[in-house]
Design a protein around this motif. Structure first.
Motif, PDB file in Angstrom:
ATOM      1  N   GLU A   1      64.104  43.266  25.646  1.00 51.68           N
ATOM      2  CA  GLU A   1      65.334  43.838  24.915  1.00 51.68           C
ATOM      3  C   GLU A   1      64.959  44.940  23.985  1.00 51.68           C
ATOM      4  N   ASP A   2      63.833  45.119  23.485  1.00 52.61           N
ATOM      5  CA  ASP A   2      63.043  46.195  22.838  1.00 52.61           C
ATOM      6  C   ASP A   2      63.056  47.201  23.759  1.00 52.61           C
TER       7      ASP A   2
ATOM      8  N   ASN B   1      72.121  42.695  25.063  1.00 48.91           N
ATOM      9  CA  ASN B   1      70.964  42.785  24.479  1.00 48.91           C
ATOM     10  C   ASN B   1      70.833  42.025  23.276  1.00 48.91           C
ATOM     11  N   ALA B   2      69.548  41.239  23.385  1.00 49.74           N
ATOM     12  CA  ALA B   2      69.337  40.216  22.115  1.00 49.74           C
ATOM     13  C   ALA B   2      69.089  40.772  20.839  1.00 49.74           C
ATOM     14  N   GLN B   3      68.632  42.081  20.658  1.00 48.23           N
ATOM     15  CA  GLN B   3      68.600  42.547  19.481  1.00 48.23           C
ATOM     16  C   GLN B   3      70.005  43.057  18.972  1.00 48.23           C
ATOM     17  N   VAL B   4      70.675  43.565  19.835  1.00 44.17           N
ATOM     18  CA  VAL B   4      72.061  43.881  19.462  1.00 44.17           C
ATOM     19  C   VAL B   4      72.990  42.758  18.891  1.00 44.17           C
ATOM     20  N   ARG B   5      72.644  41.683  19.715  1.00 44.92           N
ATOM     21  CA  ARG B   5      73.322  40.440  19.065  1.00 44.92           C
ATOM     22  C   ARG B   5      72.622  39.661  17.758  1.00 44.92           C
ATOM     23  N   TYR B   6      71.654  39.628  17.643  1.00 46.37           N
ATOM     24  CA  TYR B   6      70.701  39.429  16.533  1.00 46.37           C
ATOM     25  C   TYR B   6      71.650  39.949  15.259  1.00 46.37           C
TER      26      TYR B   6
ATOM     27  N   VAL C   1      76.405  52.005  10.756  1.00 46.81           N
ATOM     28  CA  VAL C   1      75.453  52.841  11.365  1.00 46.81           C
ATOM     29  C   VAL C   1      75.165  52.315  12.679  1.00 46.81           C
ATOM     30  N   ILE C   2      74.954  51.140  12.815  1.00 49.23           N
ATOM     31  CA  ILE C   2      74.342  50.515  14.275  1.00 49.23           C
ATOM     32  C   ILE C   2      75.600  50.522  15.042  1.00 49.23           C
TER      33      ILE C   2
END
Length: 482
Positions: free
Chosen positions: A74-75, A87-92, A142-143
């Motif tokens: 995911e990174d 994507n896992a980071q987007v979800r967290y 921002v994200i």
């Protein structure tokens, strides 16, 4: 929302535990201690590995400063801008920021009703809650750009499935909360409350909000209240902000705090080489190393280069940084903070990780002055930052955006600002981010290149997590181009 509190004993089995209390919003907020504890529950979110620690740092690795390293797919997708809504980071990221919003709103609604509390603590606690709600929305905006705003009424009726608001509406929400925080928060704290957000913290974030909003006069007005206040003065030495004693630095407006043997901060281990007890993610690229001027001590304070030595607190004296510890030949020294031998050595999980420093605000005000008054208008502030780094650095004169961009890159390297800075400057047609990201960047010593295809406007924001869209049953609409 119920809060269940239990007291545990290591010698009991889980099923044998006696429940000591069941609390909800109707019976929890009774007195001053309850208010303070509820606010502490908001701060505690910053310790989450999938919130500020790993997930937040990931959102800067697309920039020309980093190689992601690590083994997380995911990174890699975020670095290469090939991510999607699963994507896992987007979800967290979505989950934890809304948890911040919800806990803050809970405090805003209920602390206001407490009568068994001193005026000072009530006012401070409300200010902290308003700041953290603003911070949660700030990172969401921002994200992701357009995101749902959960009003007090929505919270009271448990109506969390609401449509997205426009970026303009989210900015107005953040602005309103930060103005409340500015009015309520104290300028500084005694040692017992060190690490709490202050009036300067709220003013600093308000400055950043106005810069992203391109409200430059407002950014200057808010920022001046930080840079002219001795409570938020620059540290005497740049490196003072990245030591075990940095929690005493006036410059650090906002940080992730931790206490030895109580709660640990996992932020730094993502930057520390694996052989030294970390994970070795987010490694600096040669292009960042080359950006520093020859006589700028910030380079040595920021980067570990081959041949540098560190005391890992393991009782073995100095350890040499060797080429095999990093895929790029560099690591971030500013996060390589270790316990002493007496503390057992290894990465220091109590190091106060800076999330916002006064130097950032100095440079934002300088940028606003340049963009409203022309080249040279920000010289005084840029030179204050440069002089703090070293008297040997030549002062700027007639500095424009090129000099300002350079200064932000070297001053704030590794602190999560580069990718977002480049995107806001690209929107203003000050830089061409697609050209910058498509330039091959030497990835020594493995002789690889990092090239990224930045697509406008798609990559200005990340997608809404697909699972959130699915749960909303059509209320949430995906961002364009995803």
């Amino acid at each position: 929302m119920a809060l269940v509190i239990t007291l545990t004993s290591a010698c009991k089995k889980a099923l044998d535990l006696d429940q000591k209390g069941v609390y909800n919003t109707d019976n929890y907020f009774r007195n001053e201690a309850d208010a303070v504890n509820a606010i502490t529950g908001i701060y505690s979110l910053l310790e989450g590995e999938d919130y500020i620690s790993h997930a937040e740092t990931t959102f800067d690795i697309a920039s020309d400063d980093y190689w992601r390293s690590g083994d997380h797919s995911e990174d890699e997708a975020i670095e290469n801008l090939t991510y999607d809504a699963s994507n896992a980071q987007v979800r967290y990221s979505w989950k934890w920021k809304y948890e911040t919003v919800n806990r803050s709103t809970n405090c805003i609604i209920n602390i206001a009703k407490i009568t068994n509390i001193t005026d000072a603590i009530k006012k401070r606690s409300m200010g902290e809650a308003y700041f953290f709600r603003a911070f949660g929305y700030w990172r969401l905006m921002v994200i992701y750009g357009e995101v749902p705003i959960i009003t007090n009424e929505d919270y009271l009726t448990q109506n969390f499935n609401v449509p997205k608001s426009s970026v303009e509406e989210v900015r107005k929400q953040i602005e309103a909360d930060l103005k409340q925080a500015v009015d309520m928060l104290p300028e500084s704290y005694t040692a017992a409350d060190r690490g709490r957000v202050s009036k300067g913290t709220a003013l600093g974030l308000l400055t950043k909000l106005y810069m992203y909003w391109e409200k430059f006069p407002e950014a200057i007005a808010a920022g001046q209240q930080v840079i002219t206040n001795p409570n938020y003065a620059l540290a005497a030495n740049y490196q003072d902000n990245f030591t075990r004693a940095n929690e005493n630095s006036k410059e650090i407006l906002f940080a992730v705090q931790a206490v030895q043997n109580v709660i640990q901060n996992d932020y730094t281990i993502y930057y520390i080489p694996r052989a030294w007890g970390g994970y070795g993610f987010s490694q600096p690229l040669q292009g960042l190393a080359d950006e520093f001027e020859a006589n700028d001590p910030r380079k040595a304070a920021t980067l570990l280069s081959v041949g540098d030595q560190m005391d890992l607190g393991d009782g073995n004296g100095l350890t040499t940084f060797t080429a095999d510890l990093s895929e790029t030949g560099y690591s971030f020294r500013k996060y390589a903070v270790f316990n002493t031998v007496g503390d057992g050595g290894g990465p220091d999980h109590t190091y106060a990780v800076p999330l916002m420093r006064s130097a950032d605000i100095y440079l934002l005000v300088a940028e606003a002055q340049i963009r409203t008054q022309g080249a040279g208008a920000g010289d005084a502030l840029i030179n204050q930052v440069r002089r703090r780094a070293s008297a040997a650095l030549p002062p700027v004169s007639g500095a424009g955006m090129t000099q300002l961009i350079h200064e932000r890159r070297v001053e704030l390297a590794g602190e999560g600002e580069r990718h977002q800075d480049l995107m806001r400057w690209d929107k203003a047609q000050i830089v061409d981010i697609a050209a910058i990201y498509n330039l091959p960047v030497s990835k020594a010593p493995l002789d690889r290149n990092k090239t990224i295809n930045f697509i406008r406007p798609k990559h200005y924001y990340y997608p809404i997590p697909q699972e959130e869209i699915d749960k909303s049953k059509g209320v949430l609409v995906q961002n364009p181009n995803f």
